[in-house]
Scaffold this active site. Structure first.
Site, PDB file in Angstrom:
ATOM      1  N   SER A 254      43.303  64.803 -29.102  1.00  0.00           N
ATOM      2  CA  SER A 254      42.721  63.716 -28.304  1.00  0.00           C
ATOM      3  C   SER A 254      41.204  63.733 -28.362  1.00  0.00           C
ATOM      4  O   SER A 254      40.565  64.791 -28.295  1.00  0.00           O
ATOM      5  CB  SER A 254      43.178  63.847 -26.850  1.00  0.00           C
ATOM      6  OG  SER A 254      42.484  62.915 -26.025  1.00  0.00           O
ATOM      7  N   CYS A 255      40.600  62.539 -28.397  1.00  0.00           N
ATOM      8  CA  CYS A 255      39.138  62.429 -28.307  1.00  0.00           C
ATOM      9  C   CYS A 255      38.654  62.826 -26.921  1.00  0.00           C
ATOM     10  O   CYS A 255      37.455  63.040 -26.719  1.00  0.00           O
ATOM     11  CB  CYS A 255      38.685  61.011 -28.636  1.00  0.00           C
ATOM     12  SG  CYS A 255      39.261  59.750 -27.468  1.00  0.00           S
ATOM     13  N   SER A 256      39.574  62.913 -25.952  1.00  0.00           N
ATOM     14  CA  SER A 256      39.209  63.295 -24.588  1.00  0.00           C
ATOM     15  C   SER A 256      39.386  64.784 -24.321  1.00  0.00           C
ATOM     16  O   SER A 256      39.163  65.251 -23.202  1.00  0.00           O
ATOM     17  CB  SER A 256      40.056  62.499 -23.575  1.00  0.00           C
ATOM     18  OG  SER A 256      39.750  61.129 -23.639  1.00  0.00           O
TER      19      SER A 256
END
Length: 474
Positions: A254-256
């Site tokens: 995830s980019c998060s």
């Protein structure tokens, strides 16, 4: 399956795009007059096509097999959780007819379709992101054509097949959701961008830039590189458990996902110990150069190591055997920028650790990290002092500041915060994005404003210019 066109090249591919657009236009014209109940029926059917347990399992296994990224159990969770949460949001929203009325201002807003949406989707989420965008597009009574990452094509094609079958089952045209022909090329993706009415891009920044220069209205999202702070007031075990759950989810695709943790000196050793209790392995300082040389090849992340299990990383990095049992790896760092690659996004089970003297220093470390990579995206803090969270939100150039969250689970919408569920996070002008919020159904609507007269609201010259005249003269 219908909606997937096979192979020709060059001019033939342009012809294929024309065929897809013709089908999408016809389907959208039929669906565009639907009432809210029919639209919500379509969205619910699409969600079930992916949420259905056997479908979620099949797509998760296919995604890992095709891309080599992440792991099957977490991809199942991701597909079901994101789809369920997005469905909740969509079923609570109105997207047909009058969607807002301000009688005092004489303004009534009517929602209208945009038309045909082009969606560019990444290899990290070849099943979850396409259905997420498709549900939002259909909520707006649009059709959608998906251009997936070549690496995840089979997964996305199967996802589209499930959705089309469910749409047909409820009597709607399957061509509301289509996929571009394989193999996906830059030329074909560019043709899609130029043909549709709106393009929405999640993935490489090259695709985002090309979307914005395509001549078609575009929504692109930015790259992540999430830093989080642990301060001296935090519940250290709770913070560590949240960070560990978030960092390890789907092997950090995830980019998060947290990429750096900035720990105040007063609790540094205790926080490291708490992270170790969750399964982290603190890498000896002398191993850091080898990790940097292995995780990056020619200045780029090593595709053979991103989103892989921690045991594989430990062996590749030449770490002691006990590291192979870890859930994720901690690497201490002091610098930020090009000469310190660990300060950037890693897409791997490697979490960079910084020691801060006090909160002001922690804030400056976070600012430096974001200025290097990830500005505009998001950051987090684990604290009991909400004034510090408010200070971060007021001063740092990010769209989202999360307080006491497992960042991966909170950033794209959660059942315990008010952010819309999504897999695409806008980063504002800081990353040259057109939105500074989570992508949601409102971005797939045109709005007509009905304007009727209201009592005149005209202030006097004194009302408006009086303070200027009084201070500076006329």
């Amino acid at each position: 399956m219908s909606g997937v066109v096979n192979e020709p090249t060059g001019a033939g591919k342009r012809a294929d795009m024309n065929s897809l657009m013709k089908g999408a236009r016809a389907a959208q014209e039929l669906f565009g007059t639907s009432d809210q109940a029919r639209v919500d029926e379509a969205v619910r059917a699409m969600a079930w096509a992916i949420y259905k347990p056997e479908h979620a399992r099949e797509l998760a296994a296919l995604a890992v097999e095709d891309t080599g990224l992440g792991n099957v159990p977490d991809k199942i969770t991701k597909k079901q959780r994101k789809t369920f949460g997005t469905l909740r949001d969509l079923l609570r929203a109105k997207s047909v007819g009058i969607v807002e009325a301000d009688r005092a201002q004489g303004i009534v807003k009517y929602a209208k379709p945009i038309g045909v949406i082009g969606a560019v989707t990444p290899s990290t989420n070849p099943g979850a992101t396409p259905v997420n965008k498709a549900m939002m597009a259909i909520k707006g009574r649009n059709a959608i054509i998906i251009a997936p990452s070549p690496l995840g094509y089979r997964t996305t094609a199967r996802t589209v097949e499930f959705i089309r079958a469910e749409l047909s089952r409820i009597g709607l045209p399957a061509d509301l959701v289509q996929i571009v022909p394989a193999p996906v090329t830059k030329e074909l993706t560019q043709a899609l961008m130029e043909a549709v009415d709106l393009v929405v891009i999640t993935g490489s920044q090259d695709n985002v830039r090309r979307g914005y220069s395509s001549g078609t209205p575009a929504i692109g999202v930015g790259a992540g590189n999430v830093p989080v702070i642990i301060d001296e007031t935090a519940d250290l075990d709770a913070a560590a458990m949240k960070i560990a759950a978030s960092k390890t989810f789907d092997n950090s695709t995830s980019c998060s996902s947290e990429n750096a943790v900035v720990i105040l000196d007063a609790v540094y050793d205790e926080a490291i110990a708490a992270l170790e209790r969750t399964g982290a392995y603190l890498v000896p300082p002398d191993k850091k150069p080898g990790i940097e040389a292995t995780l990056w090849q020619g200045g780029k992340l090593n595709r053979h190591l991103i989103a892989k299990d921690a045991a594989l990383l430990a062996r590749a990095f030449g770490l002691p055997v006990q590291a192979e049992a870890a859930r994720f790896l901690l690497v201490e760092e002091t610098g930020v920028g090009r000469d310190f690659p660990l300060s950037g996004e890693k897409l791997s089970l490697v979490l960079t650790v910084y020691r801060a003297r006090e909160f002001v220093h922690a804030k400056e470390i976070v600012r430096s990290i974001l200025d290097y990579q990830g500005r505009g995206h998001s950051m987090g803090i684990h604290t009991k002092n909400l004034d510090r969270a408010r200070e971060l939100a007021a001063e740092l150039d990010v769209v989202r500041v999360l307080v006491n969250f497992a960042h991966t689970f909170g950033n794209g919408g959660s059942f315990d915060n008010g952010l819309p569920f999504t897999l695409s996070m806008g980063c504002g002008s800081w990353q040259k994005n057109s939105i500074s919020e989570n992508l949601n159904y409102r971005h797939f609507l045109n709005i007509t404003h009905l304007v009727t007269p209201i009592p005149e609201d005209r202030p006097s010259e004194e009302d408006l210019f009086g303070p200027h005249w009084a201070k500076y003269g006329r």
